[in-house]
Motif scaffolding. Structure first.
Motif, PDB file in Angstrom:
ATOM      1  N   UNK A 140      11.811  -8.225   7.854  1.00 21.36           N
ATOM      2  CA  UNK A 140      11.235  -8.702   6.626  1.00 21.36           C
ATOM      3  C   UNK A 140       9.728  -8.463   6.665  1.00 21.36           C
ATOM      4  N   UNK A 141       9.206  -7.999   5.552  1.00 19.64           N
ATOM      5  CA  UNK A 141       7.781  -7.709   5.459  1.00 19.64           C
ATOM      6  C   UNK A 141       7.060  -8.951   4.947  1.00 19.64           C
TER       7      UNK A 141
ATOM      8  N   UNK B 196      -3.656  -6.359  -5.400  1.00 18.10           N
ATOM      9  CA  UNK B 196      -4.044  -5.966  -4.037  1.00 18.10           C
ATOM     10  C   UNK B 196      -2.923  -6.301  -3.048  1.00 18.10           C
ATOM     11  N   UNK B 197      -2.297  -7.461  -3.235  1.00 15.58           N
ATOM     12  CA  UNK B 197      -1.183  -7.842  -2.357  1.00 15.58           C
ATOM     13  C   UNK B 197       0.001  -6.896  -2.550  1.00 15.58           C
ATOM     14  N   UNK B 198       0.266  -6.501  -3.795  1.00 17.54           N
ATOM     15  CA  UNK B 198       1.342  -5.546  -4.057  1.00 17.54           C
ATOM     16  C   UNK B 198       1.065  -4.205  -3.405  1.00 17.54           C
ATOM     17  N   UNK B 199      -0.181  -3.782  -3.450  1.00 21.92           N
ATOM     18  CA  UNK B 199      -0.567  -2.515  -2.836  1.00 21.92           C
ATOM     19  C   UNK B 199      -0.336  -2.576  -1.318  1.00 21.92           C
ATOM     20  N   UNK B 200      -0.699  -3.704  -0.693  1.00 16.56           N
ATOM     21  CA  UNK B 200      -0.469  -3.874   0.738  1.00 16.56           C
ATOM     22  C   UNK B 200       1.024  -3.833   1.058  1.00 16.56           C
ATOM     23  N   UNK B 201       1.814  -4.512   0.200  1.00 18.13           N
ATOM     24  CA  UNK B 201       3.257  -4.537   0.405  1.00 18.13           C
ATOM     25  C   UNK B 201       3.847  -3.136   0.322  1.00 18.13           C
ATOM     26  N   UNK B 202       3.455  -2.383  -0.692  1.00 16.72           N
ATOM     27  CA  UNK B 202       3.973  -1.025  -0.867  1.00 16.72           C
ATOM     28  C   UNK B 202       3.618  -0.145   0.325  1.00 16.72           C
ATOM     29  N   UNK B 203       2.400  -0.284   0.829  1.00 17.28           N
ATOM     30  CA  UNK B 203       1.961   0.504   1.979  1.00 17.28           C
ATOM     31  C   UNK B 203       2.795   0.176   3.220  1.00 17.28           C
ATOM     32  N   UNK B 204       3.012  -1.125   3.467  1.00 24.31           N
ATOM     33  CA  UNK B 204       3.802  -1.533   4.630  1.00 24.31           C
ATOM     34  C   UNK B 204       5.247  -1.079   4.492  1.00 24.31           C
ATOM     35  N   UNK B 205       5.782  -1.188   3.269  1.00 20.48           N
ATOM     36  CA  UNK B 205       7.167  -0.789   3.030  1.00 20.48           C
ATOM     37  C   UNK B 205       7.336   0.710   3.249  1.00 20.48           C
TER      38      UNK B 205
END
Length: 63
Positions: free
Chosen positions: A1-2, A14-23
């Motif tokens: 889980x991320x 910004x949080x969505x961008x971080x999530x997309x990068x990690x995913x």
């Protein structure tokens, strides 16, 4: 889980961008696309060799 830790008042974009990068780094999408079509092991090895040759040429060009 991320898990993406958010600070107080941090922008949701910004949080969505971080999530997309990690995913993207997990490689889930890449693996799913690879499983859609069967590839023979010999073809997989050939593609890996061709990729390694390509990367090596790029590194030699930098030097």
């Amino acid at each position: 889980m991320i898990v993406i830790p958010m600070k107080e008042g941090e922008n949701i974009e910004r949080a969505l961008k971080k999530f997309k990068r990690k995913f993207e780094k997990t490689g889930v999408i890449k693996e799913l696309r690879g499983r859609q079509v069967y590839k023979k092991p010999s073809i997989k090895r050939r593609e890996e060799k061709m990729h390694a040759i390509y990367v090596q040429k790029l590194q030699q060009a930098e030097d």
